[in-house]
Design an enzyme around this catalytic site. Structure first.
Site, PDB file in Angstrom:
ATOM      1  N   HIS A  37      52.933  23.962 -12.695  1.00  0.00           N
ATOM      2  CA  HIS A  37      53.777  23.465 -13.791  1.00  0.00           C
ATOM      3  C   HIS A  37      53.581  24.296 -15.063  1.00  0.00           C
ATOM      4  O   HIS A  37      54.471  24.353 -15.913  1.00  0.00           O
ATOM      5  CB  HIS A  37      53.464  21.985 -14.098  1.00  0.00           C
ATOM      6  CG  HIS A  37      53.944  21.035 -13.028  1.00  0.00           C
ATOM      7  ND1 HIS A  37      55.000  21.325 -12.204  1.00  0.00           N
ATOM      8  CD2 HIS A  37      53.518  19.806 -12.656  1.00  0.00           C
ATOM      9  CE1 HIS A  37      55.212  20.316 -11.375  1.00  0.00           C
ATOM     10  NE2 HIS A  37      54.318  19.379 -11.620  1.00  0.00           N
ATOM     11  N   HIS A  65      42.137  23.210 -11.870  1.00  0.00           N
ATOM     12  CA  HIS A  65      41.554  21.898 -12.181  1.00  0.00           C
ATOM     13  C   HIS A  65      41.009  21.183 -10.948  1.00  0.00           C
ATOM     14  O   HIS A  65      40.690  20.013 -11.017  1.00  0.00           O
ATOM     15  CB  HIS A  65      42.626  21.024 -12.857  1.00  0.00           C
ATOM     16  CG  HIS A  65      43.777  20.748 -11.933  1.00  0.00           C
ATOM     17  ND1 HIS A  65      44.774  21.657 -11.720  1.00  0.00           N
ATOM     18  CD2 HIS A  65      44.044  19.697 -11.134  1.00  0.00           C
ATOM     19  CE1 HIS A  65      45.618  21.167 -10.832  1.00  0.00           C
ATOM     20  NE2 HIS A  65      45.201  19.985 -10.455  1.00  0.00           N
ATOM     21  N   CYS A  71      46.802  23.847  -6.748  1.00  0.00           N
ATOM     22  CA  CYS A  71      47.540  22.581  -6.874  1.00  0.00           C
ATOM     23  C   CYS A  71      48.840  22.787  -7.645  1.00  0.00           C
ATOM     24  O   CYS A  71      48.938  23.660  -8.505  1.00  0.00           O
ATOM     25  CB  CYS A  71      46.652  21.570  -7.606  1.00  0.00           C
ATOM     26  SG  CYS A  71      47.439  19.978  -7.909  1.00  0.00           S
TER      27      CYS A  71
HETATM   28 ZN   LIG Z   1      45.938  18.781  -8.959  1.00  0.00          ZN
END
Ligand SMILES: [Zn+2]
Ligand SMILES: [Zn+2]
Length: 366
Positions: free
Chosen positions: A45, A61, A40
């Protein structure tokens, strides 16, 4: 125990596959054997530096796995239970939890964002030094210890290499359409961005019986996938897109627009895609500190609403099993979301593909 994990030592460096020590679960914690984990943007990030976090860290996650052991006081989970991990664990008792907004629960925010368990300590170590857990889930690893509150038990006949996606992209996207925006039958919807979240907003809008679902993306090659998920129209992201969207929505603009990328400039343009009285839902997470300028004069005079959507306004304990039931009964697409499967050793390649390819979602399987 010894585990294998993808460790990030500093921003702008590759993940290193390393052996770490994982302590046994303490009271209120669960040892999970990870079976699958989606790749993801929020994990990226950490690599780009947009999200500040203690390092070294094990990210990941969007995981699903099987309970291998439980700590003291965990009486409602059994070894062998199948789980989807929830990256925003809720306490069930605070103001938000009691007002049906468990996605906004802030009871555990501090330790979770400090990269620790809820007691402020880490279970992961490398040569005796702490290694931090991203979102309390740390799922780019063969095993992880997580708080009980991060565990959502699911039916054990659902394939975990697809069920994992429910834990982030599916909840965030489908939830934004159903729960945050509350799209109604026959309404028109435009979705900016056809990645993992955008495709799920599209299929969420379809579940709500939206009449017109316009997918917008800069990559023309996303069109077939967007249509597969329920888009009735596809518009290329360019300077003419707002005119094209108005042409498709009676000249007024759509009832609902969703921004699924998290880019301030795109959020601003998306406001022009809704009709007076329409709603813009921001479902993409822009980096902390970024700002978006909306014209207040237009918001007031045209009664436009701008809504934030965090984790699709879902209640994971209630909604993850519901979303999986929709999948198992053929009403929700998960298989088509998985564009490629990887081993943990291929994690750097998986992120490279996420950034450069037209992929919907890469999944690391164990
Ligand atoms: Zn995510
Ligand atoms: Zn709470």
């Amino acid at each position: 125990m010894k585990i294998k994990a993808a460790v990030l030592h500093a921003p702008k460096s590759p993940f290193q596959i390393e052996e770490l020590t994982l302590e046994a679960p303490r009271a209120g914690e669960v040892l999970v054997r990870i079976k699958a984990i989606g790749v993801c943007h929020s994990d990226w990030h950490l690599v780009s530096g947009a999200t500040k976090h203690p390092m070294p860290v094990v990210a990941g996650h969007e995981g699903a796995g099987i309970v291998e052991a439980v700590g003291a006081d965990v009486t409602d989970l059994t070894v062998g239970d199948h789980l989807i991990l929830n990256w925003a664990p809720a306490c069930g008792e605070c103001f938000y939890c009691q007002h049906n907004q468990s996605n906004l629960c802030d009871t555990y925010t501090e330790p979770i964002w400090a990269g620790t368990m809820l007691d402020g300590t880490t279970r992961l170590h490398r040569n005796g030094a702490p290694v931090y857990s991203y979102c309390g889930t740390a799922s780019f690893a063969t095993h992880t210890v997580v708080p009980r509150a991060s565990c959502v038990v699911i039916r054990n006949d659902a394939p975990l290499d697809r069920a994992c996606l429910v834990g982030c992209a599916v909840a965030t996207g489908v939830g934004a359409a159903i729960f945050t925006a509350g799209v109604k039958a026959s309404e028109s919807v435009v979705v900016f961005g056809c990645g993992g979240v955008g495709l799920n907003i599209i299929q969420g809008a379809k579940l709500c019986d939206a009449s017109t679902v316009i997918a917008v993306d800069a990559r023309q090659e996303k069109e077939p996938l967007a249509r597969q998920f329920g888009a009735t129209h596809f518009v290329s992201a360019n300077e003419h897109m707002i005119d094209q969207i108005r042409d498709l929505t009676g000249g007024r603009g759509a009832d609902h627009a969703f921004e699924a990328v998290g880019v301030p400039k795109l959020q601003e343009r998306a406001l022009d895609a809704i009709r007076p009285g329409g709603t813009l839902t921001l479902a993409g997470l822009s980096p902390m500190g970024s700002t978006t300028n909306f014209p207040a004069a237009v918001l007031a005079r045209q009664e436009k609403t701008v809504k934030g959507s965090y984790y699709g306004s879902v209640n994971p304990q209630r909604d993850f099993p519901m979303l999986l039931d929709l999948y198992m009964s053929g009403k929700l697409k998960l298989d088509e979301l998985v564009s490629r499967r990887y081993s943990l050793d291929q994690i750097n390649e998986a992120f490279e593909q996420m950034l450069t390819g037209g992929a919907a979602r890469g999944v690391i399987v164990f």
